[in-house]
Design a protein around this motif. Sequence first.
Motif, PDB file in Angstrom:
ATOM      1  N   LEU A 178       0.863  -1.178   0.000  1.00 19.69           N
ATOM      2  CA  LEU A 178       0.000   0.000   0.000  1.00 19.69           C
ATOM      3  C   LEU A 178       0.899   1.227   0.000  1.00 19.69           C
ATOM      4  O   LEU A 178       1.508   1.566   1.015  1.00 19.69           O
ATOM      5  CB  LEU A 178      -0.911   0.016   1.231  1.00 19.69           C
ATOM      6  N   ASP A 179       1.001   1.852  -1.156  1.00 17.19           N
ATOM      7  CA  ASP A 179       1.808   3.062  -1.326  1.00 17.19           C
ATOM      8  C   ASP A 179       0.850   4.249  -1.354  1.00 17.19           C
ATOM      9  O   ASP A 179       0.226   4.527  -2.375  1.00 17.19           O
ATOM     10  CB  ASP A 179       2.616   2.966  -2.620  1.00 17.19           C
ATOM     11  N   MET A 180       0.747   4.935  -0.235  1.00 16.48           N
ATOM     12  CA  MET A 180      -0.196   6.053  -0.127  1.00 16.48           C
ATOM     13  C   MET A 180       0.583   7.354  -0.034  1.00 16.48           C
ATOM     14  O   MET A 180       1.313   7.593   0.930  1.00 16.48           O
ATOM     15  CB  MET A 180      -1.094   5.882   1.099  1.00 16.48           C
ATOM     16  N   GLY A 181       0.463   8.164  -1.052  1.00 11.52           N
ATOM     17  CA  GLY A 181       1.144   9.449  -1.083  1.00 11.52           C
ATOM     18  C   GLY A 181       0.169  10.592  -0.896  1.00 11.52           C
ATOM     19  O   GLY A 181      -0.814  10.477  -0.173  1.00 11.52           O
ATOM     20  N   GLY A 182       0.432  11.686  -1.610  1.00  7.19           N
ATOM     21  CA  GLY A 182      -0.417  12.855  -1.448  1.00  7.19           C
ATOM     22  C   GLY A 182      -1.669  12.823  -2.292  1.00  7.19           C
ATOM     23  O   GLY A 182      -2.662  13.457  -1.957  1.00  7.19           O
ATOM     24  N   THR A 183      -1.646  12.044  -3.409  1.00  8.68           N
ATOM     25  CA  THR A 183      -2.760  12.075  -4.359  1.00  8.68           C
ATOM     26  C   THR A 183      -3.535  10.778  -4.405  1.00  8.68           C
ATOM     27  O   THR A 183      -4.760  10.785  -4.549  1.00  8.68           O
ATOM     28  CB  THR A 183      -2.224  12.404  -5.767  1.00  8.68           C
TER      29      THR A 183
ATOM     30  N   ALA B  18       1.800   8.467   3.662  1.00  8.94           N
ATOM     31  CA  ALA B  18       0.620   8.183   4.482  1.00  8.94           C
ATOM     32  C   ALA B  18       0.320   6.698   4.630  1.00  8.94           C
ATOM     33  O   ALA B  18      -0.522   6.322   5.445  1.00  8.94           O
ATOM     34  CB  ALA B  18      -0.602   8.895   3.885  1.00  8.94           C
ATOM     35  N   GLY B  19       1.001   5.830   3.872  1.00  9.24           N
ATOM     36  CA  GLY B  19       0.732   4.400   3.950  1.00  9.24           C
ATOM     37  C   GLY B  19       0.871   3.819   5.345  1.00  9.24           C
ATOM     38  O   GLY B  19      -0.002   3.071   5.807  1.00  9.24           O
ATOM     39  N   PRO B  20       1.967   4.132   6.085  1.00  5.22           N
ATOM     40  CA  PRO B  20       2.128   3.574   7.428  1.00  5.22           C
ATOM     41  C   PRO B  20       1.078   4.043   8.427  1.00  5.22           C
ATOM     42  O   PRO B  20       0.912   3.430   9.484  1.00  5.22           O
ATOM     43  CB  PRO B  20       3.528   4.057   7.838  1.00  5.22           C
TER      44      PRO B  20
ATOM     45  N   ALA C 138      -3.609   6.178  -3.472  1.00  2.00           N
ATOM     46  CA  ALA C 138      -3.091   4.995  -2.796  1.00  2.00           C
ATOM     47  C   ALA C 138      -2.944   3.909  -3.855  1.00  2.00           C
ATOM     48  O   ALA C 138      -3.909   3.557  -4.526  1.00  2.00           O
ATOM     49  CB  ALA C 138      -4.037   4.549  -1.689  1.00  2.00           C
ATOM     50  N   ASP C 139      -1.727   3.403  -4.015  1.00  3.14           N
ATOM     51  CA  ASP C 139      -1.434   2.391  -5.031  1.00  3.14           C
ATOM     52  C   ASP C 139      -1.240   1.040  -4.361  1.00  3.14           C
ATOM     53  O   ASP C 139      -0.467   0.916  -3.408  1.00  3.14           O
ATOM     54  CB  ASP C 139      -0.181   2.767  -5.821  1.00  3.14           C
TER      55      ASP C 139
ATOM     56  N   SER D  49       2.238  -4.325 -12.123  1.00  2.00           N
ATOM     57  CA  SER D  49       0.790  -4.291 -11.921  1.00  2.00           C
ATOM     58  C   SER D  49       0.460  -3.450 -10.695  1.00  2.00           C
ATOM     59  O   SER D  49       0.831  -3.797  -9.569  1.00  2.00           O
ATOM     60  CB  SER D  49       0.259  -5.719 -11.736  1.00  2.00           C
ATOM     61  N   ILE D  50      -0.217  -2.340 -10.919  1.00  2.00           N
ATOM     62  CA  ILE D  50      -0.543  -1.400  -9.844  1.00  2.00           C
ATOM     63  C   ILE D  50      -2.010  -0.995  -9.976  1.00  2.00           C
ATOM     64  O   ILE D  50      -2.477  -0.672 -11.071  1.00  2.00           O
ATOM     65  CB  ILE D  50       0.355  -0.151  -9.912  1.00  2.00           C
ATOM     66  N   PHE D  51      -2.717  -1.012  -8.861  1.00  2.00           N
ATOM     67  CA  PHE D  51      -4.119  -0.604  -8.821  1.00  2.00           C
ATOM     68  C   PHE D  51      -4.221   0.645  -7.943  1.00  2.00           C
ATOM     69  O   PHE D  51      -3.760   0.646  -6.804  1.00  2.00           O
ATOM     70  CB  PHE D  51      -4.987  -1.720  -8.243  1.00  2.00           C
TER      71      PHE D  51
END
Length: 688
Positions: free
Chosen positions: A291-296, A454-456, A298-299, A327-329
Amino acid sequence: MYLSTSKIRLGIDIGGTFTDLTVYEEESGATVSLKTPTVAGDPVQGIANGLLLLREKGLTADQIHYFVHGTTIGLNTLLQRKGAKTALFVTEGFRDILHLQRLRLPVPYDFRSRLPEPLVPRSLVYPIAERMRQDGTVARALDLEQLDEAIDSAIAAKVEGIVVCFLHSYKNAEHELAAARRVKERSGGRLEVTTSAELWPQMREYERAVMAAVNLYILPTCKRYFQTLAERLLLEGVTAKPFITQSNGGLMDIGTAAEAPVRTLFSGPAGGIVGAVRAAESAGLRNVITLDMGGTSADISIIENLQPSFVQSNHLAGFPIILPAVSIFSVGAGGGSFAWIDKGGLLKVGPESVGSNPGPACYGSGDKAAMTDAFLLCGYINPDRFAAGHVRLHPELSAKALQPIADYLECDIWETADKMIQVAVANMYAELSGIIEQHGLDPRDFSLMGFGGAGPVVVSFLAEEIGADSVLIPPSPGTLCALGSLLADFAYDAVQARYEQLEQIPLSLLRGEFRKLSAQAEAWLNEQQINGLEGHSILYFMDIRYAGQAFELELPIEEKQLRRKDHRSIIKAFHELHQRQYGHHDENASLEVIQLRVRILGHTIKPGIRKIGKAEVPAEVKGQRRIICNGRSYEASIYWRSELLEGHVICGPAIVEQDDTTVLVLDGWQGRIDGHGNLVLRRGEETA
């Protein structure tokens, strides 16, 4: 902190909110990560600001001898529809290829959903008299007179470039290449040209035309950016040749990226997955959902047996992109995603984002309540330590921005902030549960990994929703994409279309074709002019399907399979792959080879996995803070990640603060630091 004068390898990832930097010092093996706000409208300035931060820590520009960069310039240009005015040359009779598309509703159950508006209007699509047969022979010669008229008309329309996509050019690109030369000659070299077969020689005319159109649509913007980047790096004293991360997680030089920017559309997130594989390996985990959650956004991605998931095509802004990619959602839920009330009176979060400018309300410029504001009001974030203290947050502004929504919901601002987080987690859960079902996975066999800024913070909420038993937080999760770019290898796929029955192709012929593609791939790697590669490897693939199927599977091929007497080992391997992928196979069906592919990997020097010291006393609690989780209030213990050592145990509810992010440990969860600095959270363990 002072960095020595040894050589430095620098990885940079530009996100919508922050620009992340990771430095690897080759002599000592040390890595240093930093964040600086992304400069809206001038991302190169954000990089310059990052270099200034490094200088303040003792780094000089002449130490940087390797520079790699993940970018979202092409992606943003496409999403915002701010690309070049483009013309398209097609085979006569195929003028409406971009408008007809695939005649499928984007949302099958919504009759009001519409196909995306083509990037090239019909008035700028020019039919050209020519025709190739499907076997690559010429059915009709290229009409040069009609071609010249089309070029002159496109020039008069003041287009910036021309896309050439002729029928069956994947088998024979002679007409496309001749048309491209004619465009350059007649325009005096002023017009950009993209030919579909040079970009990706594959059948499916619509998909090939779209990808070529996307490439040229974003090409001028990307070229200007790459040129500006190269010039600014020289101005800052960085003489290292810049390299760019591709969508497939590999690297290429900046010149190649400028000509084929479509290969960089998923550049930043792909770097994160490369870093995630290394983090999972260091923690002794083989199956991870990231879960890669940045500013825009969440991947979400899947790593199985320490291998990222790849796809042969993606959809972006409604358009098919038929290039190999990680593969990224994506879900429109990031730190900048703001809250709003829909027409039905329901609370929504995202998909729109406030970005870095004006940013969440707590930044001091914006007036919309974003997820970062909710994190701040719920007590997860320390306003004085956000982004290593470079960005001061203002809780009172968050409260002011959230008050109108709180009034509408008849809640206080803290309860409203908690509801915002619950809504965002529900959105992520809806996407993740679909991915898990689609891939036939048991979440109990996987750990969740949270990274990005923001992921953590939210990954444990998501782990509880899907029933996962553990969560992995790498040592520097907020800058993992930048670290991933330093871990990436150079990668290139050489492709040749076949469209023949497998057993009708002699194995000796296949060996010869793979050798030709290998030579092409090696030539590409040599053109990159990379210093310090640690060798390279070559992988063989066949894209195969059962005869009559519409889509194919990527089958890895070993050299020894091509040296056997017959095709039985390849056939057996495909049946097994089809069984794993779809739960069935048909041994009586014949196999059709769609294309051959050779992937070359140029192996780079990589930061090692470092050990940390062992704890001799319990972790020091730095304070207490009231937090709100799922409607309940807790007193959470505060820890500093920089002081945690191997063996330290953190019992939830707790907050772990670090320069690049914040880790939330929920009530009933326990975290333990391993020998490589990873924080592994597990549900319901007793304190050791």
